[in-house]
Write a protein that holds these residues in place. Sequence first.
Motif, short mmCIF file in Angstrom:
data_model
loop_
_atom_site.label_atom_id
_atom_site.label_comp_id
_atom_site.label_asym_id
_atom_site.label_seq_id
_atom_site.Cartn_x
_atom_site.Cartn_y
_atom_site.Cartn_z
N ALA A 16 0.86 -1.19 0.00
CA ALA A 16 0.00 0.00 0.00
C ALA A 16 0.89 1.23 0.00
N MET A 17 0.62 2.13 -0.90
CA MET A 17 1.41 3.36 -0.96
C MET A 17 0.53 4.46 -1.55
N THR A 18 1.05 5.66 -1.52
CA THR A 18 0.37 6.77 -2.18
C THR A 18 1.18 7.13 -3.40
N VAL A 19 0.54 7.15 -4.55
CA VAL A 19 1.24 7.49 -5.79
C VAL A 19 0.55 8.71 -6.40
N VAL A 40 10.51 9.35 -3.68
CA VAL A 40 9.88 8.54 -2.64
C VAL A 40 10.05 9.31 -1.33
N ASP A 41 8.91 9.73 -0.77
CA ASP A 41 8.94 10.62 0.40
C ASP A 41 9.88 11.80 0.16
N GLY A 42 9.82 12.35 -1.03
CA GLY A 42 10.56 13.56 -1.37
C GLY A 42 12.00 13.35 -1.77
N GLN A 43 12.49 12.11 -1.67
CA GLN A 43 13.88 11.84 -2.02
C GLN A 43 13.95 11.14 -3.37
N SER A 44 14.94 11.51 -4.16
CA SER A 44 15.06 10.85 -5.46
C SER A 44 15.64 9.46 -5.26
N ALA A 90 9.56 -2.64 -5.17
CA ALA A 90 8.28 -1.98 -4.89
C ALA A 90 7.90 -2.13 -3.42
N VAL A 91 8.13 -3.32 -2.86
CA VAL A 91 7.73 -3.54 -1.46
C VAL A 91 8.54 -2.69 -0.48
N GLN A 92 9.71 -2.23 -0.91
CA GLN A 92 10.48 -1.33 -0.05
C GLN A 92 9.84 0.05 0.06
N ALA A 93 8.94 0.34 -0.87
CA ALA A 93 8.24 1.63 -0.83
C ALA A 93 6.88 1.50 -0.15
N ASN A 121 10.58 -4.56 -9.16
CA ASN A 121 11.15 -3.29 -8.72
C ASN A 121 10.12 -2.17 -8.86
N LEU A 122 10.46 -1.05 -8.26
CA LEU A 122 9.47 0.03 -8.17
C LEU A 122 9.07 0.56 -9.54
N VAL A 123 10.05 0.76 -10.42
CA VAL A 123 9.68 1.36 -11.71
C VAL A 123 8.86 0.39 -12.56
N ASP A 124 9.14 -0.89 -12.48
CA ASP A 124 8.33 -1.86 -13.22
C ASP A 124 6.90 -1.90 -12.66
N PHE A 125 6.80 -1.76 -11.34
CA PHE A 125 5.47 -1.71 -10.72
C PHE A 125 4.70 -0.48 -11.19
#
Length: 165
Positions: free
Chosen positions: A9-12, A56-60, A68-71, A26-30
């Motif tokens: 669960a995240m906010t995009v 991600v939380d304001g950091q590049s 993806a799960v790390q985010a 990975n995050l970009v593939d997600f």
Amino acid sequence: MMDRTRALAMTVNGEAVSRDVPVRINLVDFLRGELGLTGSHVGCEHGVCGACTVLVDGQSVRGCLMLAVQADGAEVTTVEGFAEAPGETGRQARALQQAFHRHNALQCGFCSPGMLASALELVQAGKTCDRAEIREHISGNYCRCTGYQAIVDAIEDVMLGRGGQ
Ligand code: FES
Ligand code: FES
């Protein structure tokens, strides 16, 4: 072998998102494959070119190096959400996009979403940098077209409040 999945669960770009995802995606593939946010590009796929950079939380971060799960639980902003981001983030993102346009700081545009993410992170830090420091900050974002001068011009404009913002 089937990939294990995990709830995420995240906010995009200001929208709550929840999915079961393979733990190894990975995050970009997600972002691209699951959410259809294809503005973030994929070049080298191993953390070198910067095309996949998102906030991600304001950091590049390099979207190809982060799972993806790390985010999970984070606020992710991609180029699709820059202009509509609330408050100062949105204002600065719009100013950067206008400055890139004014200075012709893109040609093919492949690097631009990642470049804008890194530039936005720098502008949001709120300090004034000289041109060498701007170059240093974007040194992880490769551009094969522009020679970087116009990109630095554009970032400098926003940092110094030039250009009718
Ligand atoms: Fe991620 Fe190149 S695709 S750094
Ligand atoms: Fe083509 Fe930067 S504008 S790679």
